[in-house]
Design a protein around this motif. Structure first.
Motif, PDB file in Angstrom:
ATOM      1  N   MET A   1       0.906  -1.209   0.003  1.00 27.84           N
ATOM      2  CA  MET A   1      -0.079  -0.093   0.085  1.00 27.84           C
ATOM      3  C   MET A   1       0.844   1.455  -0.006  1.00 27.84           C
ATOM      4  O   MET A   1       0.587   2.256  -0.607  1.00 27.84           O
ATOM      5  CB  MET A   1      -0.860  -0.186   1.325  1.00 27.84           C
ATOM      6  N   ALA A   2       2.000   1.196   0.850  1.00 24.86           N
ATOM      7  CA  ALA A   2       2.825   2.368   0.829  1.00 24.86           C
ATOM      8  C   ALA A   2       3.547   2.736  -0.710  1.00 24.86           C
ATOM      9  O   ALA A   2       3.757   3.978  -0.971  1.00 24.86           O
ATOM     10  CB  ALA A   2       4.020   2.165   1.898  1.00 24.86           C
ATOM     11  N   VAL A   3       3.697   1.599  -1.445  1.00 26.13           N
ATOM     12  CA  VAL A   3       4.222   1.875  -2.767  1.00 26.13           C
ATOM     13  C   VAL A   3       3.291   2.789  -3.739  1.00 26.13           C
ATOM     14  O   VAL A   3       3.701   3.621  -4.371  1.00 26.13           O
ATOM     15  CB  VAL A   3       4.570   0.395  -3.580  1.00 26.13           C
ATOM     16  N   LEU A   4       2.036   2.362  -3.656  1.00 23.38           N
ATOM     17  CA  LEU A   4       0.937   3.010  -4.300  1.00 23.38           C
ATOM     18  C   LEU A   4       0.948   4.496  -3.874  1.00 23.38           C
ATOM     19  O   LEU A   4       0.550   5.343  -4.698  1.00 23.38           O
ATOM     20  CB  LEU A   4      -0.486   2.308  -4.059  1.00 23.38           C
ATOM     21  N   VAL A   6       3.373   6.507  -2.706  1.00 22.85           N
ATOM     22  CA  VAL A   6       4.769   6.869  -3.228  1.00 22.85           C
ATOM     23  C   VAL A   6       4.224   7.362  -4.652  1.00 22.85           C
ATOM     24  O   VAL A   6       4.528   8.382  -5.154  1.00 22.85           O
ATOM     25  CB  VAL A   6       5.656   6.107  -3.071  1.00 22.85           C
ATOM     26  N   ILE A   7       3.770   6.391  -5.282  1.00 23.34           N
ATOM     27  CA  ILE A   7       3.292   6.474  -6.855  1.00 23.34           C
ATOM     28  C   ILE A   7       2.576   7.527  -7.146  1.00 23.34           C
ATOM     29  O   ILE A   7       2.506   8.524  -8.056  1.00 23.34           O
ATOM     30  CB  ILE A   7       3.069   5.216  -7.637  1.00 23.34           C
ATOM     31  N   LEU A  11       3.054  11.432  -8.968  1.00 17.60           N
ATOM     32  CA  LEU A  11       2.444  11.532 -10.167  1.00 17.60           C
ATOM     33  C   LEU A  11       1.789  13.065 -10.127  1.00 17.60           C
ATOM     34  O   LEU A  11       1.713  13.725 -10.771  1.00 17.60           O
ATOM     35  CB  LEU A  11       1.198  10.658 -10.399  1.00 17.60           C
ATOM     36  N   LYS A  12       1.161  13.210  -8.623  1.00 23.38           N
ATOM     37  CA  LYS A  12       0.547  14.310  -8.454  1.00 23.38           C
ATOM     38  C   LYS A  12       1.609  15.681  -8.477  1.00 23.38           C
ATOM     39  O   LYS A  12       1.312  16.746  -8.898  1.00 23.38           O
ATOM     40  CB  LYS A  12      -0.070  14.528  -7.055  1.00 23.38           C
ATOM     41  N   ARG A  13       2.894  15.489  -7.871  1.00 22.68           N
ATOM     42  CA  ARG A  13       3.980  16.131  -7.871  1.00 22.68           C
ATOM     43  C   ARG A  13       4.364  16.654  -9.333  1.00 22.68           C
ATOM     44  O   ARG A  13       4.829  17.881  -9.593  1.00 22.68           O
ATOM     45  CB  ARG A  13       5.011  15.735  -6.789  1.00 22.68           C
TER      46      ARG A  13
END
Length: 169
Positions: A1-4, A6-7, A11-13
């Motif tokens: 869940m932490a990987v999602l 981070v992704i 993507l937002k940034r």
């Protein structure tokens, strides 16, 4: 869940925020459509490493937002890799350069047989691909501009006349 997470944050940034900032800069639908069209067309040129310089020069020449044009050209670069071989093959067929083997094993065999001839063949094939891109870039860019313009006119906020103390309609 932490990987999602981070992704999603990445993507937002790196994607969502820069694009939304561009939309908030007050670009008109015409300017934004031209910027996206120019950045998209230049971003798929089958020559690695020239998109930044070319998109900067074209954006400066036509007084488009340089940062937005370069950003769009970077966003379409995966298409550049996907379309490089089709552009090269199209250029080869346009200019009748003969059959060129483009698989890795065939290119390795070309280099083992005669590396100077292999470099010359690949150089000419790449130039033919760039020429094919150049022939298709203007009609593609114009079509993309006219497809994006109505969409952006609906999506971008309508602004009124901006003056001292003017309000946004």
């Amino acid at each position: 869940m932490a990987v999602l997470q981070v992704i999603s944050t990445f993507l937002k940034r790196r994607l969502v925020m820069p694009v939304s900032n561009l939309l908030r800069q007050g670009m008109t639908p015409r300017t934004l459509a031209a910027t996206v069209a120019v950045g998209s067309v230049i971003g798929i040129i089958p020559a690695l490493g020239v998109t930044t310089l070319l998109s900067t020069a074209v954006a400066a020449r036509f007084r488009l937002n340089i940062a937005a044009t370069v950003l769009v050209s970077y966003l379409v670069q995966p298409l550049q890799l996907l379309l490089a071989i089709p552009f090269i093959r199209l250029g080869i067929s346009f200019f009748g350069l003969g059959e060129l083997r483009l698989t890795l094993a065939e290119m390795q065999a070309m280099f083992k047989a005669d590396w100077l001839d292999a470099i010359n063949s690949l150089w000419m094939a790449n130039l033919a691909g760039i020429a094919a891109w150049a022939m298709l870039s203007v009609p593609t860019g114009v079509a993309l501009y006219f497809m994006l313009l109505p969409l952006l006119q609906r999506v971008l906020p309508k602004t009124g006349l901006s003056g001292a103390g003017g309000s946004v309609a």
